[in-house]
Design a protein around this motif. Structure first.
Motif, mmCIF file in Angstrom:
data_model
loop_
_atom_site.group_PDB
_atom_site.id
_atom_site.type_symbol
_atom_site.label_atom_id
_atom_site.label_comp_id
_atom_site.label_asym_id
_atom_site.label_seq_id
_atom_site.Cartn_x
_atom_site.Cartn_y
_atom_site.Cartn_z
ATOM 1 N N GLY A 155 37.440 27.379 30.732
ATOM 2 C CA GLY A 155 37.496 27.656 29.986
ATOM 3 C C GLY A 155 38.426 29.266 30.292
ATOM 4 O O GLY A 155 38.458 28.559 31.293
ATOM 5 N N PRO A 156 38.753 29.580 29.383
ATOM 6 C CA PRO A 156 39.992 30.600 29.838
ATOM 7 C C PRO A 156 39.758 32.358 30.777
ATOM 8 O O PRO A 156 39.857 32.441 32.039
ATOM 9 C CB PRO A 156 40.041 31.644 28.360
ATOM 10 C CG PRO A 156 39.278 31.727 27.951
ATOM 11 C CD PRO A 156 38.364 30.253 27.595
ATOM 12 N N ASN A 157 38.335 32.326 30.903
ATOM 13 C CA ASN A 157 37.499 33.104 32.522
ATOM 14 C C ASN A 157 36.854 32.812 32.745
ATOM 15 O O ASN A 157 35.985 32.498 33.161
ATOM 16 C CB ASN A 157 36.939 33.801 31.084
ATOM 17 C CG ASN A 157 37.830 34.552 29.595
ATOM 18 O OD1 ASN A 157 38.504 35.446 29.982
ATOM 19 N ND2 ASN A 157 36.872 34.928 28.269
ATOM 20 N N LYS A 158 37.594 32.996 34.248
ATOM 21 C CA LYS A 158 36.909 32.241 34.946
ATOM 22 C C LYS A 158 36.681 33.140 36.577
ATOM 23 O O LYS A 158 37.746 34.390 36.087
ATOM 24 C CB LYS A 158 38.120 30.984 36.213
ATOM 25 C CG LYS A 158 38.090 30.006 34.551
ATOM 26 C CD LYS A 158 39.431 29.516 34.891
ATOM 27 C CE LYS A 158 39.380 28.016 34.398
ATOM 28 N NZ LYS A 158 40.279 28.352 33.304
ATOM 29 N N PRO A 159 36.102 32.812 36.773
ATOM 30 C CA PRO A 159 36.125 34.183 38.444
ATOM 31 C C PRO A 159 37.324 33.584 38.894
ATOM 32 O O PRO A 159 37.927 32.472 39.108
ATOM 33 C CB PRO A 159 34.719 33.408 39.373
ATOM 34 C CG PRO A 159 34.718 32.020 38.341
ATOM 35 C CD PRO A 159 34.607 31.885 37.253
ATOM 36 N N ARG A 160 37.536 34.872 40.151
ATOM 37 C CA ARG A 160 38.326 34.207 41.161
ATOM 38 C C ARG A 160 37.979 33.067 42.362
ATOM 39 O O ARG A 160 37.265 33.517 42.585
ATOM 40 C CB ARG A 160 38.847 35.580 41.897
ATOM 41 C CG ARG A 160 39.625 35.752 42.980
ATOM 42 C CD ARG A 160 41.628 35.757 41.901
ATOM 43 N NE ARG A 160 42.188 35.407 43.133
ATOM 44 C CZ ARG A 160 43.494 35.555 42.855
ATOM 45 N NH1 ARG A 160 43.778 35.335 41.475
ATOM 46 N NH2 ARG A 160 44.235 35.479 43.623
#
Length: 297
Positions: A155-160
């Motif tokens: 999805g669009p909201n990923k960790p670094r």
């Protein structure tokens, strides 16, 4: 002297964490790689915690490797078997009110397990929890096409993400041969795509120019003082300073291999026109295609 005690209840786990947490309430989850016994994994993780100086509460996720060099396929199935357990651990940590920051460090085959678990978490919860801030993949033994798809499906909201790679990694070269000649993420020269990957939230650190004590070149992330210093920055949630992600200008030049570029690259999140072109370049499989960062069947 080190001791191992069995934790009987979840309450005991949280009691332990409250005694060992730092001011930022950080958790560091380590996922070991192929051919690692439990004792090897404990020793390696303790070394990493000591050498990097991290004060995050250390949690070892020990999956059942057979710890024999010729049991690669057995270990692969064991990693597959362990995905749900790692998903649950990530969710428990991220949902705890006592935890504010989760960092995941994975090595070798453990990187495949970690990325699969993150993908599973995203599918179960419609995204990865915001508390999961950093993922460090050292020598990732992941099919480069599989990683590309895993990354998109998070999805669009990923960790670094930070990826330590090396074209000198003989263990990943062996894995590539076992896998039908498909490049592994950790053994591929990703520097031509570093700018796009950085924009997508992925930092690539090419360690090909660094020689460690490991003859296979597979454990440099924990053996080389210079790499350990950068690893410490990532585990502390700090970005790698400009110019430090490439060692070739400050260390003896790495070997140049006469090999073609990988069939596909590994990015996913779409944040620029250049990235969009990269993601839409080729179908992932005969069953689907990347279209503007999404899987189209």
């Amino acid at each position: 002297m080190a001791e191992v005690d069995k934790v009987a209840t979840e309450r005991q786990v949280f009691d332990w964490f409250r005694k060992n947490r730092n001011a930022k309430r950080q958790v560091l989850i380590f996922v070991h790689g192929y051919n690692n016994s439990y004792a090897d994994s404990v020793f390696r993780f303790a070394q990493i915690v000591l050498d990097t100086g991290t004060d995050a509460a250390p949690i070892l996720f020990a999956w059942p490797s057979r710890a024999r060099v010729f049991d690669y396929l057995y270990d692969k199935e064991s990693a597959n078997y362990s995905r749900r357990a790692l998903e649950d651990l990530i969710l428990q940590a991220s949902m705890s009110p006592d935890v504010d920051d989760v960092t995941i460090l994975a090595h070798s085959m453990g990187t495949w397990l970690a990325v699969e678990a993150l993908r599973g978490v995203a599918m179960r919860k419609n995204g990865i929890p915001a508390k999961v801030r950093n993922v460090v993949l050292a020598s990732p033994d992941i099919d480069i096409d599989v990683f590309r798809r895993q990354f998109v499906e998070m999805g669009p909201n990923k960790p670094r993400f930070t990826i330590f790679t090396s074209t000198r990694d003989k263990a990943l070269e062996f894995s590539r041969l076992l896998s039908g000649g498909i490049s592994r993420v950790g053994g591929t020269d990703l520097t031509p795509y570093a700018a796009v990957l950085e924009e997508l939230g992925v930092t690539v650190i090419d360690t090909s120019a660094i020689r460690s004590g490991d003859p296979l070149g597979h454990n440099g992330y924990a053996d080389s003082p210079e790499i350990v210093r950068l690893l410490a920055q990532r585990l502390g949630g700090r970005s790698v300073p400009a110019g430090e992600a490439k060692f070739s200008d400050r260390v003896a030049s790495p070997t140049v291999y006469d090999r073609p570029l990988p069939r596909k690259t590994a990015p996913a999140r779409v944040d620029s026109n250049e990235a969009r072109k990269l993601l839409k370049r080729e179908p992932v499989t005969s069953m689907g295609q990347i279209v503007d960062g999404q899987i189209s069947y």
